[in-house]
Design a protein around this motif. Structure first.
Motif, short mmCIF file in Angstrom:
data_model
loop_
_atom_site.label_atom_id
_atom_site.label_comp_id
_atom_site.label_asym_id
_atom_site.label_seq_id
_atom_site.Cartn_x
_atom_site.Cartn_y
_atom_site.Cartn_z
N ILE A 16 -6.34 -51.18 -39.52
CA ILE A 16 -5.59 -52.22 -38.59
C ILE A 16 -4.79 -51.40 -37.40
O ILE A 16 -3.95 -50.64 -37.95
CB ILE A 16 -4.57 -53.26 -38.96
N HIS A 17 -5.38 -51.34 -36.15
CA HIS A 17 -4.70 -50.50 -35.21
C HIS A 17 -3.78 -51.52 -34.47
O HIS A 17 -4.31 -52.84 -34.03
CB HIS A 17 -5.73 -49.93 -34.09
N THR A 18 -2.59 -51.26 -34.41
CA THR A 18 -1.57 -52.00 -33.56
C THR A 18 -0.81 -51.17 -32.36
O THR A 18 -0.68 -49.93 -32.46
CB THR A 18 -0.32 -52.52 -34.57
N LEU A 19 -0.59 -51.98 -31.39
CA LEU A 19 0.08 -51.53 -30.03
C LEU A 19 1.59 -52.26 -30.10
O LEU A 19 1.59 -53.47 -29.91
CB LEU A 19 -0.68 -51.58 -28.90
N ASP A 57 -9.34 -52.15 -27.50
CA ASP A 57 -10.11 -51.03 -27.72
C ASP A 57 -9.21 -49.51 -27.72
O ASP A 57 -8.71 -49.48 -26.41
CB ASP A 57 -11.30 -50.74 -27.12
N VAL A 58 -8.99 -48.71 -28.55
CA VAL A 58 -8.40 -47.63 -28.60
C VAL A 58 -9.16 -46.35 -28.53
O VAL A 58 -9.84 -46.27 -29.49
CB VAL A 58 -7.09 -47.62 -29.75
N PHE A 73 -6.34 -46.95 -23.71
CA PHE A 73 -6.73 -48.30 -24.53
C PHE A 73 -6.99 -49.46 -23.38
O PHE A 73 -6.48 -49.25 -22.28
CB PHE A 73 -5.39 -48.77 -25.59
N ALA A 74 -7.77 -50.40 -23.88
CA ALA A 74 -8.38 -51.36 -22.92
C ALA A 74 -7.75 -52.78 -23.55
O ALA A 74 -7.97 -52.88 -24.70
CB ALA A 74 -9.99 -51.20 -22.63
N ILE A 75 -7.30 -53.50 -22.83
CA ILE A 75 -6.67 -55.04 -23.32
C ILE A 75 -7.59 -55.93 -22.40
O ILE A 75 -7.74 -55.83 -21.22
CB ILE A 75 -5.23 -55.08 -23.09
N ASP A 76 -8.33 -56.97 -23.30
CA ASP A 76 -8.95 -58.05 -22.43
C ASP A 76 -8.07 -58.88 -22.29
O ASP A 76 -7.05 -59.48 -22.81
CB ASP A 76 -9.78 -58.66 -23.69
#
Length: 160
Positions: A16-19, A57-58, A73-76
């Motif tokens: 699990i990738h978290t920001l 997406d990281v 990273f990209a955020i929808d």
């Protein structure tokens, strides 16, 4: 070999990738995780945070000796919330900080690897996606020696 390296090698667990994005101009941090379900995880300092499932997406930085360690990273941005937060930070002239943590699906009580802390360097909005670049340490543009010998630091210099 760390736990995360064992999972990469053998599989069997969900990563699990978290920001966590924070800014003095915002009332609350932005907490995002990659996936379809919200995740409740405990940080390295004991805080329990709920990360909102998001289409992120990281791209982790390459482990090289180039001196440029950037996380992209990209955020929808379907609801436009990221655009509002970016505008608030720009209006206040405040910097945005980022903490990237990796958890295992079987153990969310602590990050599976050391968290990456970075300063957001820039970003761009393309359609409904926000792409952000954050830097860990700008070694190339760091002055050496770090202590600058000015008149305030070393008053004897003005007599030379």
């Amino acid at each position: 070999m760390t736990i995360l390296e064992q999972v990469y090698a053998s599989g069997g667990d969900v990563i699990i990738h978290t920001l966590e994005l924070t800014c003095p101009a915002w009332d609350a941090p932005i907490l995002l995780c990659k996936g379809f379900e919200d995740q409740v995880c405990v940080t390295e300092d004991g805080r329990t945070l709920t990360f909102i499932a998001s289409g992120i997406d990281v791209a982790l930085p390459k482990k090289t000796n180039s001196g440029a360690q950037n996380l992209t990273f990209a955020i929808d941005n379907v609801t436009g919330e990221a655009q509002k937060k970016i505008d608030e930070a720009l209006e206040a002239g405040a910097t945005v900080s980022l903490v990237f943590r990796t958890y295992l699906g079987s153990d969310k009580s602590t990050p599976s690897d050391n968290p990456f802390r970075a300063k957001v360097l820039g970003g761009k909005i393309t359609g409904s996606t926000v792409q952000v670049t954050a830097g860990f340490f700008d070694m190339i543009n760091t002055a050496f020696p770090r202590d600058l010998y000015t008149v305030n630091f070393a008053p004897g210099l003005k007599h030379l």
